[in-house]
Design a protein around this motif. Sequence first.
Motif, PDB file in Angstrom:
ATOM      1  N   UNK A 168      -7.672  33.796 -33.922  1.00  0.00           N
ATOM      2  CA  UNK A 168      -8.621  34.876 -34.217  1.00  0.00           C
ATOM      3  C   UNK A 168      -8.774  35.805 -33.028  1.00  0.00           C
ATOM      4  N   UNK A 169      -8.775  35.232 -31.819  1.00  0.00           N
ATOM      5  CA  UNK A 169      -8.913  36.058 -30.614  1.00  0.00           C
ATOM      6  C   UNK A 169      -7.696  36.958 -30.426  1.00  0.00           C
ATOM      7  N   UNK A 170      -6.522  36.507 -30.831  1.00  0.00           N
ATOM      8  CA  UNK A 170      -5.337  37.370 -30.738  1.00  0.00           C
ATOM      9  C   UNK A 170      -5.567  38.656 -31.527  1.00  0.00           C
ATOM     10  N   UNK A 171      -6.105  38.531 -32.742  1.00  0.00           N
ATOM     11  CA  UNK A 171      -6.413  39.721 -33.533  1.00  0.00           C
ATOM     12  C   UNK A 171      -7.435  40.594 -32.831  1.00  0.00           C
ATOM     13  N   UNK A 172      -8.532  39.996 -32.385  1.00  0.00           N
ATOM     14  CA  UNK A 172      -9.602  40.766 -31.745  1.00  0.00           C
ATOM     15  C   UNK A 172      -9.127  41.428 -30.456  1.00  0.00           C
ATOM     16  N   UNK A 173      -8.359  40.689 -29.652  1.00  0.00           N
ATOM     17  CA  UNK A 173      -7.869  41.234 -28.382  1.00  0.00           C
ATOM     18  C   UNK A 173      -6.902  42.391 -28.617  1.00  0.00           C
ATOM     19  N   UNK A 174      -6.052  42.269 -29.638  1.00  0.00           N
ATOM     20  CA  UNK A 174      -5.094  43.346 -29.906  1.00  0.00           C
ATOM     21  C   UNK A 174      -5.807  44.621 -30.346  1.00  0.00           C
ATOM     22  N   UNK A 175      -6.916  44.477 -31.061  1.00  0.00           N
ATOM     23  CA  UNK A 175      -7.700  45.650 -31.468  1.00  0.00           C
ATOM     24  C   UNK A 175      -8.320  46.320 -30.251  1.00  0.00           C
ATOM     25  N   UNK A 185     -16.461  36.414 -35.253  1.00  0.00           N
ATOM     26  CA  UNK A 185     -15.709  36.136 -34.037  1.00  0.00           C
ATOM     27  C   UNK A 185     -14.885  37.340 -33.602  1.00  0.00           C
ATOM     28  N   UNK A 186     -14.460  38.153 -34.548  1.00  0.00           N
ATOM     29  CA  UNK A 186     -13.771  39.406 -34.236  1.00  0.00           C
ATOM     30  C   UNK A 186     -14.780  40.488 -33.878  1.00  0.00           C
ATOM     31  N   UNK A 187     -15.799  40.620 -34.701  1.00  0.00           N
ATOM     32  CA  UNK A 187     -16.800  41.679 -34.502  1.00  0.00           C
ATOM     33  C   UNK A 187     -17.491  41.528 -33.158  1.00  0.00           C
ATOM     34  N   UNK A 188     -17.899  40.319 -32.817  1.00  0.00           N
ATOM     35  CA  UNK A 188     -18.633  40.103 -31.567  1.00  0.00           C
ATOM     36  C   UNK A 188     -17.769  40.388 -30.346  1.00  0.00           C
ATOM     37  N   UNK A 189     -16.466  40.085 -30.440  1.00  0.00           N
ATOM     38  CA  UNK A 189     -15.587  40.356 -29.304  1.00  0.00           C
ATOM     39  C   UNK A 189     -15.417  41.860 -29.109  1.00  0.00           C
ATOM     40  N   UNK A 190     -15.257  42.593 -30.198  1.00  0.00           N
ATOM     41  CA  UNK A 190     -15.169  44.050 -30.076  1.00  0.00           C
ATOM     42  C   UNK A 190     -16.466  44.602 -29.490  1.00  0.00           C
ATOM     43  N   UNK A 191     -17.594  44.111 -29.992  1.00  0.00           N
ATOM     44  CA  UNK A 191     -18.887  44.598 -29.505  1.00  0.00           C
ATOM     45  C   UNK A 191     -19.076  44.298 -28.020  1.00  0.00           C
ATOM     46  N   UNK A 192     -18.613  43.137 -27.571  1.00  0.00           N
ATOM     47  CA  UNK A 192     -18.708  42.772 -26.159  1.00  0.00           C
ATOM     48  C   UNK A 192     -17.963  43.773 -25.285  1.00  0.00           C
ATOM     49  N   UNK A 193     -16.817  44.253 -25.766  1.00  0.00           N
ATOM     50  CA  UNK A 193     -16.010  45.187 -24.987  1.00  0.00           C
ATOM     51  C   UNK A 193     -16.435  46.635 -25.161  1.00  0.00           C
ATOM     52  N   UNK A 194     -17.151  46.924 -26.251  1.00  0.00           N
ATOM     53  CA  UNK A 194     -17.662  48.280 -26.503  1.00  0.00           C
ATOM     54  C   UNK A 194     -19.152  48.172 -26.821  1.00  0.00           C
ATOM     55  N   UNK A 195     -19.910  47.861 -25.778  1.00  0.00           N
ATOM     56  CA  UNK A 195     -21.329  47.534 -25.958  1.00  0.00           C
ATOM     57  C   UNK A 195     -22.158  48.714 -26.437  1.00  0.00           C
ATOM     58  N   UNK A 196     -21.738  49.938 -26.147  1.00  0.00           N
ATOM     59  CA  UNK A 196     -22.515  51.103 -26.554  1.00  0.00           C
ATOM     60  C   UNK A 196     -22.113  51.635 -27.931  1.00  0.00           C
ATOM     61  N   UNK A 197     -21.095  51.040 -28.526  1.00  0.00           N
ATOM     62  CA  UNK A 197     -20.626  51.473 -29.841  1.00  0.00           C
ATOM     63  C   UNK A 197     -21.425  50.773 -30.932  1.00  0.00           C
ATOM     64  N   UNK A 198     -21.913  51.533 -31.892  1.00  0.00           N
ATOM     65  CA  UNK A 198     -22.559  50.938 -33.058  1.00  0.00           C
ATOM     66  C   UNK A 198     -21.484  50.505 -34.041  1.00  0.00           C
ATOM     67  N   UNK A 199     -21.549  49.252 -34.473  1.00  0.00           N
ATOM     68  CA  UNK A 199     -20.541  48.699 -35.361  1.00  0.00           C
ATOM     69  C   UNK A 199     -21.164  48.413 -36.726  1.00  0.00           C
ATOM     70  N   UNK A 200     -20.509  48.907 -37.764  1.00  0.00           N
ATOM     71  CA  UNK A 200     -20.936  48.704 -39.143  1.00  0.00           C
ATOM     72  C   UNK A 200     -19.752  48.171 -39.947  1.00  0.00           C
TER      73      UNK A 200
END
Length: 436
Positions: free
Chosen positions: A299-306, A333-348
């Motif tokens: 799952x992290x491979x997907x999140x990291x590649x994004x 697990x994907x959403x939280x990793x993206x949010x961690x790297x883009x903390x100021x981005x609102x994710x929907x």
Amino acid sequence: MGSIIDADPVLDFVVLGLSSGISMESIDFALCRFRQQNPAQPVRLELLKYGETLLDPEMQKRLMDMVLDEFNSSEQVAHLNDILGEAFAEAALEFIAANGIDKSTIDIISSHAQATWRIPYPAAHQTRTSFRINEGAVIATRTGITTVTDFRVGEVAVGQQGVPLADFDALLLHHPTKLRACQNISDIGSVCFIPPDMDGGLNDNFFYSDTGPGNIYIDAAIRHYTNGAQRYDVDGEIGKRGEVDEEIVDDFISSHPYFHQSIPKSAGRDDFRASLAYELISKAEDKGLSPEDVIATITRITAQSIVDHYKCFAPSQNIDELFLCGGSAYNPNIVNFIQKNYSSTQIFTLDAAGIPAVAREAITLALQGMNAVVGRTVRTSHGAETRQELIVGKISPGDNYGQVMQKVMQFGKGEKLEPIRALVNVVNGEVIHNKW
């Protein structure tokens, strides 16, 4: 939101979009109504029904075997082209019956064609190609409904790689001041970056690219560890219990050639074949990882590649809003990793914009089918090898072809139409503006 008042539209088309990913596991349905006063006015979209059905496992196996055999038999390819059309036609008729839909109200079926061979980066002795199967003439004959298929070969013909056009994402989500992105996480991951509006309307500098594997490896690992009893990691629960092996993640991303290519680029089964999932599983188990750890790592491979794709190719790292769609849009697990790297981005999820996240691909196909039949060109992504506007899709006439063509002639007068400038999303009779 505001109420919608309909004058009698010149164009009023009902289209059934049929979509299936490269895993060939299921078919998604989106029954859409498109209305437009004239070619210069906004297109009004209303999603009437959507759903999903599993593709017959034997059909799925035969398709995967064909891909793995690399087309050793022309007879096999021709046969599967027809029986895949039969399967999609049967699924469409079942969807229509199950939802109590009057078949005569559907103008067009717009169907996914299954990628079976593609050369996006031809060598000197090769030709860029995208070969797909799912015979539209079979669907049209069995259902009686005019059918549009095989959109991507037209893109290849004008020098592109045969990737989905990003018109729908940009038309739905463009904003006067915000940089937005729409991330699809189905079998393959893909993103459309949509810059702020220009001159009071859609900025044509939106651009689309595949990010790498979506859920193709995650789902394969889930099926492996549950002996096929579970198709995906529901709410990310299995991956959430595991520990990520960062070394495996880093090794995979650093060694895979796709991640070292510049944009424009597109990914397919040839880049991220399902067998790679089992190589990852074997490598992880050799290191003593538990099934939960393996799922977490894949799952992290997907999140990291994004995240890596955004860091390399986003027009700005100040991404205001990110909308997720596809089967893994709800995997925390994907959403939280993206949010961690883009903390100021609102994710929907795309649901926030009035479109079910799981229905986006089928809706996009419905829109493309409507464009093909009325003779409307579509925009290509900024940064593509060529930005030639083109009409894409192959039309197979059904029993209703005469009525469909009559509608087309009343609307477009037989002329080539310009791309859609504005899209209005209507949900339960209300307009969803998405301009918060």
